[in-house]
Design an enzyme around this catalytic site. Structure first.
Site, mmCIF file in Angstrom:
data_model
loop_
_atom_site.group_PDB
_atom_site.id
_atom_site.type_symbol
_atom_site.label_atom_id
_atom_site.label_comp_id
_atom_site.label_asym_id
_atom_site.label_seq_id
_atom_site.Cartn_x
_atom_site.Cartn_y
_atom_site.Cartn_z
ATOM 1 N N CYS A 3 -19.510 14.110 24.821
ATOM 2 C CA CYS A 3 -18.800 12.834 24.813
ATOM 3 C C CYS A 3 -17.311 13.066 25.069
ATOM 4 O O CYS A 3 -16.732 14.068 24.650
ATOM 5 C CB CYS A 3 -19.021 12.107 23.493
ATOM 6 S SG CYS A 3 -18.363 12.972 22.049
ATOM 7 N N CYS A 15 -16.057 15.405 21.890
ATOM 8 C CA CYS A 15 -16.554 16.781 21.973
ATOM 9 C C CYS A 15 -15.865 17.556 23.089
ATOM 10 O O CYS A 15 -15.681 18.774 22.978
ATOM 11 C CB CYS A 15 -18.063 16.779 22.189
ATOM 12 S SG CYS A 15 -18.987 16.184 20.757
ATOM 13 N N LEU A 20 -52.563 -8.926 22.528
ATOM 14 C CA LEU A 20 -51.123 -8.693 22.542
ATOM 15 C C LEU A 20 -50.710 -7.920 23.787
ATOM 16 O O LEU A 20 -49.684 -8.226 24.412
ATOM 17 C CB LEU A 20 -50.709 -7.939 21.275
ATOM 18 C CG LEU A 20 -49.215 -7.682 21.073
ATOM 19 C CD1 LEU A 20 -48.422 -8.981 21.112
ATOM 20 C CD2 LEU A 20 -48.980 -6.948 19.755
ATOM 21 N N ASP A 48 -58.155 -3.889 11.063
ATOM 22 C CA ASP A 48 -57.993 -2.481 10.670
ATOM 23 C C ASP A 48 -57.250 -2.267 9.356
ATOM 24 O O ASP A 48 -57.280 -1.160 8.818
ATOM 25 C CB ASP A 48 -57.247 -1.719 11.779
ATOM 26 C CG ASP A 48 -57.989 -1.741 13.104
ATOM 27 O OD1 ASP A 48 -59.220 -1.897 13.087
ATOM 28 O OD2 ASP A 48 -57.332 -1.592 14.148
ATOM 29 N N GLY A 50 -53.486 -4.474 20.590
ATOM 30 C CA GLY A 50 -54.872 -4.764 20.897
ATOM 31 C C GLY A 50 -54.904 -5.484 22.238
ATOM 32 O O GLY A 50 -53.863 -5.663 22.886
ATOM 33 N N GLU A 106 -22.646 20.110 19.826
ATOM 34 C CA GLU A 106 -21.674 21.104 20.291
ATOM 35 C C GLU A 106 -20.705 21.496 19.175
ATOM 36 O O GLU A 106 -20.340 22.669 19.021
ATOM 37 C CB GLU A 106 -20.863 20.561 21.466
ATOM 38 C CG GLU A 106 -21.682 19.915 22.565
ATOM 39 C CD GLU A 106 -21.815 18.412 22.374
ATOM 40 O OE1 GLU A 106 -21.448 17.665 23.297
ATOM 41 O OE2 GLU A 106 -22.292 17.972 21.307
ATOM 42 N N LEU A 146 -49.415 1.724 9.047
ATOM 43 C CA LEU A 146 -48.309 1.901 10.001
ATOM 44 C C LEU A 146 -47.233 2.840 9.477
ATOM 45 O O LEU A 146 -46.051 2.667 9.766
ATOM 46 C CB LEU A 146 -47.694 0.547 10.400
ATOM 47 C CG LEU A 146 -48.651 -0.462 11.027
ATOM 48 C CD1 LEU A 146 -47.889 -1.693 11.482
ATOM 49 C CD2 LEU A 146 -49.434 0.125 12.190
ATOM 50 N N SER A 196 -63.719 -0.171 16.545
ATOM 51 C CA SER A 196 -62.811 0.620 17.389
ATOM 52 C C SER A 196 -62.470 1.985 16.803
ATOM 53 O O SER A 196 -61.625 2.680 17.353
ATOM 54 C CB SER A 196 -61.508 -0.151 17.618
ATOM 55 O OG SER A 196 -60.843 -0.394 16.385
ATOM 56 N N GLU A 213 -48.215 -1.249 18.724
ATOM 57 C CA GLU A 213 -49.592 -0.762 18.768
ATOM 58 C C GLU A 213 -50.488 -1.958 19.084
ATOM 59 O O GLU A 213 -50.885 -2.716 18.211
ATOM 60 C CB GLU A 213 -49.952 -0.078 17.454
ATOM 61 C CG GLU A 213 -49.038 1.114 17.170
ATOM 62 C CD GLU A 213 -49.583 2.067 16.117
ATOM 63 O OE1 GLU A 213 -50.660 1.811 15.549
ATOM 64 O OE2 GLU A 213 -48.922 3.091 15.869
#
Length: 373
Positions: free
Chosen positions: A81, A90, A310, A206, A307, A57, A210, A174, A305
């Site tokens: 805010c 603001c 996890l 892999d 598998g 703003e 990342l 994969s 990410e």
């Protein structure tokens, strides 16, 4: 929808588009966009670019370069805010500007502040319209909303699955479960989160980087976490990208306190950080302790990410807040191929892990379903 409501939605959508220009750049602050409209035309725009810089703003008012006309409206994706932070309140700047109409998308998610900024504007005689494209405005700030309310990082899992819930072939192959449109969307969300996490199994299978990669933008590297209890992903003769590339100092390995000393020293020599964590009763690293370390480091969101191993551990230990599930129109039809789940011996659908506030998106031939756990 009336013509006035259509116009409000149109201008709010422009404010949303502006907010997204700071995609992933404002943590721990929210992304916010704002426009000023006079006589049905946008005359000034602004968005919050970085934490510590002007709010949307304020930027829109500054960019106008003059006082707003008497009938001007200010549109903003998040409630202004009402407290003095790094950049001042603001609400006070809006009142001082002479704006007489403010249109707001989402209300401040912080229970201590929610609605107070709107109350101050109304008390000053300003007409306030709220809830315009509210769902889209809230969805823009998944990480901020969770961080400010739960006061801990948003833990989000990404899964790429076949229709029968398989992450890979039985051999482990994969690449690729999903197509290029879905993978490009994963890149987009990588840029949204300040940190990404994978398991040691993913590093070994892999060798990922990342990083965020896009043809029209420089490579960007978030904080990179690896869950590796006994540091089995550390190989002196063939170090993984995460431990040897130009961004190795952005990598943090999460391991057990009794992990092998030789591997710890190798990581330290490479500039990789180590966070020793307790081991929970189920044999996995203590995820609650990991979250506490993230809080201390002001890391407000982690894109995990996953598998199959996890993903299963995080789901069954109730350690996820959000899921991104990419699904390809494929069947493996192979009971030995890896999928989600352990032998829980469920007896009813009430034991299922359920998503809410679900969003659907088609990405080429693949689909994305995402929602809150």
């Amino acid at each position: 929808m009336s013509r006035a409501e259509q116009l409000d939605a149109q201008f709010m959508q422009r404010a949303l588009d502006l907010a997204q220009r700071a995609w992933g750049l404002t943590h721990p602050n929210p992304m916010v966009g704002s426009v000023i409209v006079e006589q049905g035309h946008i005359v000034s725009e602004g968005w919050h670019r970085l934490a510590g810089q002007a709010h949307a703003e304020i930027e829109a008012l500054h960019n106008l370069g003059r006082s707003p006309q008497p009938e001007a409206s200010l549109y903003v994706t998040l409630e202004p805010c009402s407290t003095h932070g790094q950049t001042g309140a603001c609400t006070q700047a809006i009142i001082k500007s002479g704006i007489r109409r403010v249109v707001v998308g989402a209300v401040d998610p912080n229970p201590a502040h929610a609605g107070k900024g709107l109350d101050k504007l109304r008390a000053a005689g300003i007409t306030v319209i709220e809830g315009v494209l509210a769902q889209s405005c809230r969805d823009l700030n998944l990480i901020f909303n969770h961080w400010i309310v739960a006061q801990r990082p948003l833990m989000a899992a990404k899964m790429a699955l076949t229709l029968d819930g398989k992450f890979a072939a039985a051999s482990g192959h994969s690449q690729w479960v999903t197509g290029p449109d879905a993978r490009a969307d994963v890149m987009r969300w990588r840029r949204y989160f300040p940190a990404i996490a994978v398991s040691a199994a993913t590093v070994l299978a892999d060798n990922p980087s990342l990083t965020y990669r896009h043809a029209d933008a420089p490579t960007w590297c978030p904080i990179r976490f690896v869950f590796d209890r006994q540091l089995r992903s550390v190989n002196a003769s063939a170090p993984a990208q995460l431990y040897s590339d130009a961004y190795a100092a952005r990598t943090i390995v999460l391991c057990a306190e009794n992990a092998p000393t030789a591997q710890k020293k190798q990581l330290e020599r490479a500039g990789v950080s180590i966070w020793p964590l307790p081991v929970a009763a189920d044999g996995h690293l203590d995820f609650a302790a990991f979250q506490q370390r993230c809080i201390s480091a002001a890391i407000c969101g982690v894109y995990i990410e996953t598998g199959p191993g996890l993903a299963t551990a995080l789901l069954e230990n109730h350690q996820l807040d959000y899921c991104f599930v990419y699904q390809a129109p494929k069947f493996m039809s192979d009971a030995s191929a890896a999928g989600i789940g352990s032998k829980r011996q469920t007896e009813s659908m009430q034991q299922a892990f359920t998503l809410s506030q679900v969003k659907h998106q088609q990405l080429g031939e693949d689909s994305l379903l995402r929602g809150k756990l």
